[in-house]
Design an enzyme around this catalytic site. Structure first.
Site, PDB file in Angstrom:
ATOM      1  N   ASP A 253      -8.399  -5.030  13.447  1.00  0.00           N
ATOM      2  CA  ASP A 253      -8.184  -3.590  13.308  1.00  0.00           C
ATOM      3  C   ASP A 253      -7.574  -3.350  11.935  1.00  0.00           C
ATOM      4  O   ASP A 253      -6.393  -3.054  11.798  1.00  0.00           O
ATOM      5  CB  ASP A 253      -7.265  -3.120  14.439  1.00  0.00           C
ATOM      6  CG  ASP A 253      -6.988  -1.631  14.405  1.00  0.00           C
ATOM      7  OD1 ASP A 253      -7.565  -0.933  13.546  1.00  0.00           O
ATOM      8  OD2 ASP A 253      -6.180  -1.166  15.234  1.00  0.00           O
TER       9      ASP A 253
ATOM     10  N   GLN B 110       0.832  -1.198   0.000  1.00  0.00           N
ATOM     11  CA  GLN B 110       0.000   0.000   0.000  1.00  0.00           C
ATOM     12  C   GLN B 110       0.872   1.256   0.000  1.00  0.00           C
ATOM     13  O   GLN B 110       2.069   1.197   0.279  1.00  0.00           O
ATOM     14  CB  GLN B 110      -0.913  -0.002   1.227  1.00  0.00           C
ATOM     15  CG  GLN B 110      -0.168  -0.176   2.540  1.00  0.00           C
ATOM     16  CD  GLN B 110      -0.998  -0.829   3.616  1.00  0.00           C
ATOM     17  OE1 GLN B 110      -2.201  -1.019   3.485  1.00  0.00           O
ATOM     18  NE2 GLN B 110      -0.360  -1.187   4.720  1.00  0.00           N
TER      19      GLN B 110
ATOM     20  N   THR C 237      -7.743  -2.052   7.637  1.00  0.00           N
ATOM     21  CA  THR C 237      -8.186  -1.002   6.736  1.00  0.00           C
ATOM     22  C   THR C 237      -9.528  -1.398   6.133  1.00  0.00           C
ATOM     23  O   THR C 237     -10.115  -2.421   6.483  1.00  0.00           O
ATOM     24  CB  THR C 237      -7.151  -0.777   5.623  1.00  0.00           C
ATOM     25  OG1 THR C 237      -6.885  -2.041   4.983  1.00  0.00           O
ATOM     26  CG2 THR C 237      -5.843  -0.246   6.190  1.00  0.00           C
ATOM     27  N   ASP C 238     -10.032  -0.585   5.214  1.00  0.00           N
ATOM     28  CA  ASP C 238     -11.314  -0.864   4.567  1.00  0.00           C
ATOM     29  C   ASP C 238     -11.251  -2.194   3.819  1.00  0.00           C
ATOM     30  O   ASP C 238     -10.160  -2.666   3.468  1.00  0.00           O
ATOM     31  CB  ASP C 238     -11.662   0.268   3.593  1.00  0.00           C
ATOM     32  CG  ASP C 238     -11.840   1.607   4.313  1.00  0.00           C
ATOM     33  OD1 ASP C 238     -11.964   1.598   5.549  1.00  0.00           O
ATOM     34  OD2 ASP C 238     -11.847   2.652   3.637  1.00  0.00           O
TER      35      ASP C 238
END
EC number: 2.5.1.16
Length: 283
Positions: A158, A33, A160-161
């Site tokens: 926990d 990312q 990311t989208d």
């Protein structure tokens, strides 16, 4: 009013959220990312992943506290905790405030998130050297698949989208593996996006998938998060074999550590279900 290039703007489903920048501190493309770090005028340091706000100095405490304390106080004896994602280490810090926790393993696929958090958000990483903490940089889905049956009390997702590296963390197959890894009374909590924007596309399918995988009960926690789309966020809790309840409410009333947002009254309020949301989830 049009914004110039001194603003960072996240655009999401025909909405936008902007913060005025002082400077860009860092930018890199990892194998997984794109990560950017900014210093802002009003929200302190900002971490952005693939164009989406991940955390700011000003409001990250709300998210991290709501991802950890409600689920831990809903378990009778949360000794062994797994965090999937959570690379900024804020959730890990909150988990380790609980003296009952004997082991907290964090598995994030991208080590660079943690290394950048250590540099730019050092206060979130205060507990990284706690002897109960174990930081792994690996595939969280595979970690759960390989976990010993019944070895975990709480799983905190926990992430990311639900796109890119995190997409598989929202699947029925993954939830089945979570059930296998959880012991009796085991609980899962997962960030579940905005009720205003994502009930139909993410939250309802998530609850359906959790139940299809075999979780007996699901429950949404609602809380403000002004730097996220719509400013209203949820975390979804699920229990493998009993209703989700505030089991250790008395202990939460007299918690032995400091928080900035969470308390027992907040947990009681967070489970209140808005009518439109209740109808969409439960008919």
């Amino acid at each position: 009013m049009s914004l110039d290039n001194t603003w960072f703007t996240e655009i999401h489903q025909d909405t936008a959220f902007s913060l005025r920048m002082k400077e860009k501190l860092h930018e890199e493309q990892t194998p997984f990312q794109k990560i950017e770090i900014y210093e802002t005028e009003g929200f302190g340091t900002l971490m952005v992943i693939d164009g989406c706000v991940m955390l700011t100095d000003r409001d990250n405490f709300i998210y991290h506290e709501m991802m950890s304390h409600p689920v831990l106080y809903s378990h009778s004896d949360p000794k062994n905790v797994l965090i999937i994602g959570g690379g900024d280490c804020g959730t890990l810090r909150e988990v380790l405030k609980h003296p009952e926790v004997k082991s907290a393993t964090q598995v994030d696929i991208d080590e660079r998130v943690t290394r950048l958090a250590e540099k730019y958000f050092p206060e979130l990483c205060d507990s990284n050297d706690d002897p109960r903490a174990k930081l792994l940089f690996d595939d969280g889905i595979k970690y759960v698949q390989d976990a010993a049956p019944g070895s975990l009390d709480v799983i905190i997702i926990d992430s990311t989208d639900p796109v890119g590296p995190a997409e598989g963390l929202f699947s029925t197959a993954f939830y089945r593996d979570c059930i296998k890894a959880l012991g009796p009374g085991g609980l899962l909590v997962q960030q579940s996006e905005s009720p205003l924007l994502h009930t139909d596309s993410i939250i309802k399918p998530m609850h359906d998938s959790l139940r299809a995988a075999g979780f007996l009960d699901t429950l949404a926690l609602h809380f403000p998060q002004c730097s996220y789309p719509s400013g209203w966020w949820t975390a979804t809790m699920a229990c493998k074999d009993m209703p989700v309840t505030f089991l250790r409410e008395a202990q939460a009333e007299d918690k032995p550590f400091e928080t900035h947002y969470y308390n027992a009254a907040i947990q009681r309020a967070a489970i209140a279900c808005p009518e439109f949301f209740r109808k969409k989830l439960y008919g």
